[in-house]
Design a protein around this motif. Structure first.
Motif, PDB file in Angstrom:
ATOM      1  N   GLY A  10      11.741  63.471  78.114  1.00 60.92           N
ATOM      2  CA  GLY A  10      11.105  63.166  79.392  1.00 60.92           C
ATOM      3  C   GLY A  10      11.157  64.346  80.363  1.00 60.92           C
ATOM      4  N   PHE A  11      12.140  65.220  80.162  1.00 58.79           N
ATOM      5  CA  PHE A  11      12.284  66.397  81.002  1.00 58.79           C
ATOM      6  C   PHE A  11      11.217  67.422  80.629  1.00 58.79           C
ATOM      7  N   LEU A  12      10.989  67.537  79.305  1.00 61.33           N
ATOM      8  CA  LEU A  12      10.057  68.548  78.820  1.00 61.33           C
ATOM      9  C   LEU A  12       8.607  68.087  78.958  1.00 61.33           C
ATOM     10  N   ALA A  13       8.398  66.751  78.934  1.00 62.70           N
ATOM     11  CA  ALA A  13       7.027  66.232  78.834  1.00 62.70           C
ATOM     12  C   ALA A  13       6.089  66.776  79.923  1.00 62.70           C
ATOM     13  N   PRO A  14       6.476  66.754  81.212  1.00 64.96           N
ATOM     14  CA  PRO A  14       5.517  67.248  82.214  1.00 64.96           C
ATOM     15  C   PRO A  14       5.125  68.698  81.965  1.00 64.96           C
ATOM     16  N   ALA A  15       6.128  69.520  81.606  1.00 63.28           N
ATOM     17  CA  ALA A  15       5.813  70.917  81.318  1.00 63.28           C
ATOM     18  C   ALA A  15       4.889  71.019  80.113  1.00 63.28           C
ATOM     19  N   ALA A  16       5.142  70.166  79.098  1.00 64.59           N
ATOM     20  CA  ALA A  16       4.312  70.213  77.899  1.00 64.59           C
ATOM     21  C   ALA A  16       2.877  69.825  78.213  1.00 64.59           C
ATOM     22  N   VAL A  17       2.717  68.803  79.064  1.00 64.89           N
ATOM     23  CA  VAL A  17       1.354  68.387  79.430  1.00 64.89           C
ATOM     24  C   VAL A  17       0.618  69.550  80.103  1.00 64.89           C
ATOM     25  N   LEU A  18       1.299  70.199  81.051  1.00 66.10           N
ATOM     26  CA  LEU A  18       0.661  71.319  81.751  1.00 66.10           C
ATOM     27  C   LEU A  18       0.379  72.467  80.795  1.00 66.10           C
ATOM     28  N   GLY A  19       1.327  72.745  79.879  1.00 61.46           N
ATOM     29  CA  GLY A  19       1.145  73.841  78.926  1.00 61.46           C
ATOM     30  C   GLY A  19      -0.022  73.584  78.007  1.00 61.46           C
ATOM     31  N   LEU A  20      -0.102  72.339  77.518  1.00 58.19           N
ATOM     32  CA  LEU A  20      -1.247  71.994  76.678  1.00 58.19           C
ATOM     33  C   LEU A  20      -2.542  72.117  77.463  1.00 58.19           C
ATOM     34  N   GLY A  21      -2.465  71.776  78.751  1.00 56.83           N
ATOM     35  CA  GLY A  21      -3.643  71.883  79.606  1.00 56.83           C
ATOM     36  C   GLY A  21      -4.218  73.288  79.583  1.00 56.83           C
ATOM     37  N   CYS A  22      -3.334  74.309  79.535  1.00 59.28           N
ATOM     38  CA  CYS A  22      -3.803  75.692  79.500  1.00 59.28           C
ATOM     39  C   CYS A  22      -4.708  75.919  78.299  1.00 59.28           C
ATOM     40  N   LEU A  23      -4.291  75.318  77.195  1.00 58.31           N
ATOM     41  CA  LEU A  23      -5.037  75.534  75.947  1.00 58.31           C
ATOM     42  C   LEU A  23      -6.314  74.696  75.940  1.00 58.31           C
ATOM     43  N   VAL A  24      -6.144  73.397  76.269  1.00 58.63           N
ATOM     44  CA  VAL A  24      -7.284  72.481  76.183  1.00 58.63           C
ATOM     45  C   VAL A  24      -8.397  72.919  77.124  1.00 58.63           C
TER      46      VAL A  24
END
Lengths: 783, 174
Positions: free
Chosen positions: A444-458
């Motif tokens: 749950g700590f990593l999830a927000p960062a992961a969403v934003l990081g994936l956003g960079c790619l998507v």
């Protein structure tokens, strides 16, 4: 739209109230408001991009032309999506980040959510004054969040620096906005854009607005507040100081560029400051060992890039700017969240103490890697789209474009280099350094960062959608080149420049020891930080000198200054403009002459008698005799008040002069003459003013109305009816002033007497003034 | 009300003013104390009179407040700082606050009732032997004014007229 803003306010209060019970989980409640706003914005996307902005207006004080119009157009949409989207994720991230914090959490949570609302208002406001209010609200939030309750000197000085720089420049912004509104004749942003002003006033306004915007976005030479602000908790840094608040200046530049880009000196100023900031930020980032400060300098550099793109005032540059704005919000908040996780789990964010994170937390490394791809501008990320478009924009012919292109290419080289430095610093293995990471971060700590990081790619994979989103704003400019975002434009100068920046950036990183050596060899240069500190010190010293010069602490001195000013300035105007009225009568009845003679006698007594109590009594006699004159003239109300006030004054005098010498000391001769002159002047002024006021030949228009309606309003005593009915608002104001004055006088006298008495430890009545007050009162007490 | 302290038997007793005996015996004036004892109630009656006749005759809240304040100053002069404290109906801050609240409340009530700030009304009726009586609503406004003036007077006299301000200040929460 108002509901969304109100929702933020409610969520802020609610979340702060829930903190004692739920701890950091209360942030989930706070996140509801930006999340709901994000959903509403998504629904509005098709309409807004089709060219029909959502508008709402509420008249606040229509008589003054004050209203609070909101307008969601393409630019506001991009910003609002960033503010609410990143805001939601950062608040959710904060649940884990703040999990083990107790002290001041309610304030941090409340202010963070409130900030989200203020930021949303800032981008939605269509009125420049509303925009300014939201602007300063975000500044105050930033101050509170950086200062963190004034925990220690470092927090306080960082918060103060941010506040002073941004609000100081905010005054320039306010002035600029007012000038702009005045030039256009409307304070509506949409009206200013529809009818761009020209001329000198527009130029001055442009410079003032830019000062405010550039300071808010941490541009050279205002930038030092941003690295200092990194002392704040990471969610605050990620949201305020990377994604949202520092974008406020960018937003304003983007908002006004279509109207002001052609006004001198907008374009040269924006391009020069932006490029300088980009280079300075990148260069400084390469010297940092604290990952968060590295990101902060990177943010400064990227903001400079955005200033260049969005301020340049061409369609392609605006398209690149919109894209980079989205890209930066995504990758920089990702990286901040990653640093926050590292800091939280490993207890340090110094790259010299970190080692082996790649193996211990591969998920974290992947997320950071995605964001770094975007930051360095590699395909297929959104950062690549933005960078390539930026190169394209300045490859187009234009004034100074060659220089700017060289600047942003150099800046991109530095960007690539510090991106590598970040990855290397956070995740590389260092021999001899322990592995500080105890366990993997919670999902749950990593999830927000992961969403934003994936956003960079998507986002990079759907260039058409980004083109539509950023292009909606770029349509404000004429479409001369027909450029659109795409991952592949063929082999051309932009692609080659991209490759060049990556290669050179990698080289800078590989030979970092050489770079460090070169930095060490450079002579020390004057820094903006030092200049700001010297300026602040200079202001304080100057204020101190001015105070010592004007506040000499002599009561007769102050009185002389006041009296001379009154008698010379308004008195001179009175004499020159009106003159002594003619047709004066000495008296109407002999009684007046008699009382007048008595007054003169009493006045002579006041001046000549040296025994203090007798002089005071003579002064009172003057007052009573004047009351008698009022009575003779047919004004019993006035006479009554005069007599009562005179009595009170006399009694107060008696109470005060107990502590003074019985005899009035004769001042030295020059001072006596000076006082004589001042007294004669003020006397002449008072006489003249009385004569002029009483010599009006036209009867007062309101007097007849007063006399006519007084009986209906309350009673036949028209004086009393005027005081308590017709002019009751005046009375109300006067009573308020009286109350404040009474409390102030009493407080000051009590503080003063306490200083003379024995020092007491307790201050039960809360009247204890600050050290400065005491000093001032002690000064006054000596005279 | 200040608690009465232990009093040395040598000091002459006086029931004229409640706290007058707390001052230095050398400073006392029996004549002034007696006059004050006689005059003070009348002064307050005059103050109330001025308050209510304001709209018909010279007077009003300002004058009423001043007269009442002068009555208190008289007590201070005759009986010393402790007597002033004993005579005060409430601390000056409370008086000022109450007055301002009354005045502002009156102004706001006008907005609610009549849609106009400070709107007033007159309530008139025949009261038999007392004759025709008119009570304007603005008497509330005048009362607030009077309270503020009394508070102001009290504040000024208390602070400027304190013999040992530090000691007096310490009893502020009386």
């Amino acid at each position: 739209m108002y509901l969304l803003l109100l929702g933020h306010l409610v969520a802020a209060v609610l979340a702060a109230a829930l903190v004692p019970r739920w701890g950091s989980r209360a942030l989930a409640v706070g996140a509801l408001a930006p999340a709901a706003s994000f959903g509403w914005l998504l629904v509005a996307v098709p309409d807004v991009l089709a060219g029909t902005p959502r508008e709402a207006g509420v008249a606040w004080a229509p008589a003054l032309g004050l209203e609070l119009p909101l307008r969601l157009d393409a630019l506001a949409l991009v910003l609002a999506l960033v503010v609410t989207g990143v805001g939601t994720l950062v608040l959710l991230y904060g649940i884990h980040y703040f999990a083990d914090r107790e002290q001041g959490l309610a304030r941090t949570v409340g202010v963070l959510v409130f900030f989200a609302g203020a930021m949303l208002l800032l981008v939605l406001a269509d009125d420049v004054l509303a925009l300014y209010v939201a602007w300063e609200l975000t500044t105050v939030c930033s101050f509170l969040l950086i200062g963190d309750g004034g925990r220690d000197g470092e927090h306080r000085s960082a918060a103060l620096r941010a506040l002073l720089v941004t609000t100081g420049a905010g005054f320039a912004l306010l002035l600029g906005l007012l000038l702009l509104g005045d030039a256009v004749g409307s304070y509506r942003l949409s009206a200013i854009l529809a009818d761009p002003p020209t001329g000198t006033q527009a130029g001055v306004a442009a410079v003032l607005v830019l000062v405010g915007a550039l300071a808010k976005s941490a541009q050279v030479p205002f930038h030092p507040w941003l690295p200092a602000a990194m002392i704040a908790p990471t969610p605050v840094s990620a949201y305020l100081h990377a994604a949202a608040m520092v974008k406020a200046g960018i937003y304003l530049i983007a908002r006004l560029a279509p109207a002001l880009a052609e006004v001198l000196p907008w374009r040269p100023l924006v391009l020069a400051v932006g490029v300088a900031t980009m280079l300075l930020g990148g260069w400084r980032a390469l010297a940092q060992t604290d990952l968060k400060r590295l990101l902060a300098y990177g943010t400064i550099a990227q903001l400079g890039f955005l200033v260049v793109l969005l301020g340049a005032g061409t369609r392609t540059a605006a398209l690149a700017g919109g894209t980079m704005l989205l890209a930066h919000a995504l990758f920089k908040s990702t990286l901040f969240l990653v640093v926050g996780i590292i800091d939280h789990e490993a207890g340090t964010r110094d790259l010299r103490e970190l080692s082996g994170l790649l193996r211990r937390a591969p998920g974290l490394a992947v997320v950071a890697g995605l964001a770094c791809l975007s930051m360095a501008g590699l395909p297929p990320t959104i950062g690549y789209l933005g960078k390539e478009t930026a190169f394209e924009a300045f490859l187009e012919p234009g004034p100074g474009h060659g220089w700017v292109l060289a600047g942003i290419v150099a800046g991109s080289v530095l960007t690539a280099a510090y991106t590598l430095r970040f990855l290397w610093g956070a995740f590389a293995d260092r021999p001899g350094v322990g592995q500080p990471l105890e366990h993997r971060p919670a999902p749950g700590f990593l999830a927000p960062a992961a969403v934003l990081g994936l956003g960079c790619l998507v986002a990079g994979l759907v260039p058409a959608a980004i083109d539509a989103l950023a292009g909606g704003y770029a349509e404000a400019y004429p479409d001369e080149h027909g450029f659109h975002l795409a991952l592949w434009h063929g082999v051309g100068p932009p692609l080659l420049l991209s490759l060049l920046t990556l290669v050179l950036g990698a080289a800078l990183h590989v030979w970092r020891d050489l770079v460090d050596a070169a930095r060490a060899a450079l002579p020390p240069t004057p820094t903006a930080l030092g200049a700001q500190d010297r300026l602040a010190h200079g202001v304080l010293t100057g204020a101190g000198a001015l105070t010592r010069w004007t506040q000499v602490g002599s009561l007769p001195g102050y009185l002389m200054a006041v009296l001379l000013t009154v008698s010379l300035a308004p008195g001179g105007v009175l004499l020159a403009g009106v003159g002594v009225p003619d047709g004066l009568r000495a008296w109407d009845t002999p009684a007046q002459a008699l009382v007048g003679a008595a007054v003169l006698l009493a006045v002579a007594g006041v001046v000549l008698i040296h025994r203090r109590i007798t002089a005071v009594l003579m002064l009172s006699a003057v007052g009573y005799l004047v009351g008698l004159l009022f009575l003779i003239h047919g004004a019993p109300d006035l006479a009554l008040t005069q007599v009562l006030v005179e009595t009170l004054t006399l009694l107060v005098f008696v109470l005060v002069i107990r502590r003074m010498p019985a005899e009035v000391r004769r001042p030295p001769q020059p001072l006596r003459i000076a006082r004589l002159v001042a007294a004669s002047l003020i006397g002449a002024f008072a006489t003249l003013a009385t004569l002029v006021a009483g010599a009006r030949h036209v009867p007062s228009r309101s007097a007849a109305g007063y006399l006519e309606t007084a009986p209906e309003e309350g009673g036949p005593n028209v004086v009393a009816v005027i005081i308590s009915e017709f002019r009751a608002l005046d009375t109300l104001g006067e009573l308020t002033v009286l109350t404040v004055a009474a409390t102030g006088v009493a407080s000051l006298v009590l503080v003063n007497s306490r200083l003379r008495g024995t020092p007491r430890g307790d201050a039960r009545d809360g009247r204890t003034g600050g050290a400065d007050d005491r000093e001032a009162v002690r000064e006054a007490g000596r005279t | 009300m200040t608690a009465r302290p232990q009093r040395p038997e040598a000091v002459p007793r006086s029931r004229l003013l409640p706290a007058a005996e707390r001052q230095d015996p050398d400073d006392r004036s029996l004549l002034l104390e007696a006059l004050t004892r006689l005059a003070h109630p009348s002064i307050l009656v005059v103050a109330v009179y001025l308050l209510v006749v304001g709209l018909h005759h010279p007077g009003g809240g300002f004058a009423a407040g001043l007269v009442a304040g002068l009555g208190l100053v008289l007590r201070r002069l005759a009986g010393g700082p402790h007597e002033l404290r004993a005579a005060s109906p409430a601390p000056p801050g409370v008086l000022l606050g109450a007055g301002l609240t009354l005045v502002a409340g009156y102004a706001a009530t006008g907005v609610v009732v009549a849609g106009e700030l400070l709107a007033g009304a007159v309530w008139a009726f025949d009261a038999g032997v007392l004759g025709h009586v008119e009570i304007p609503s603005s008497v509330l406004f005048e009362t607030g004014t009077a309270l503020i003036i009394v508070g102001l007077t009290l504040d000024v006299v208390r602070t400027l007229g304190a013999d040992e301000p530090a000691a007096e200040d310490a009893e502020e929460d009386v």
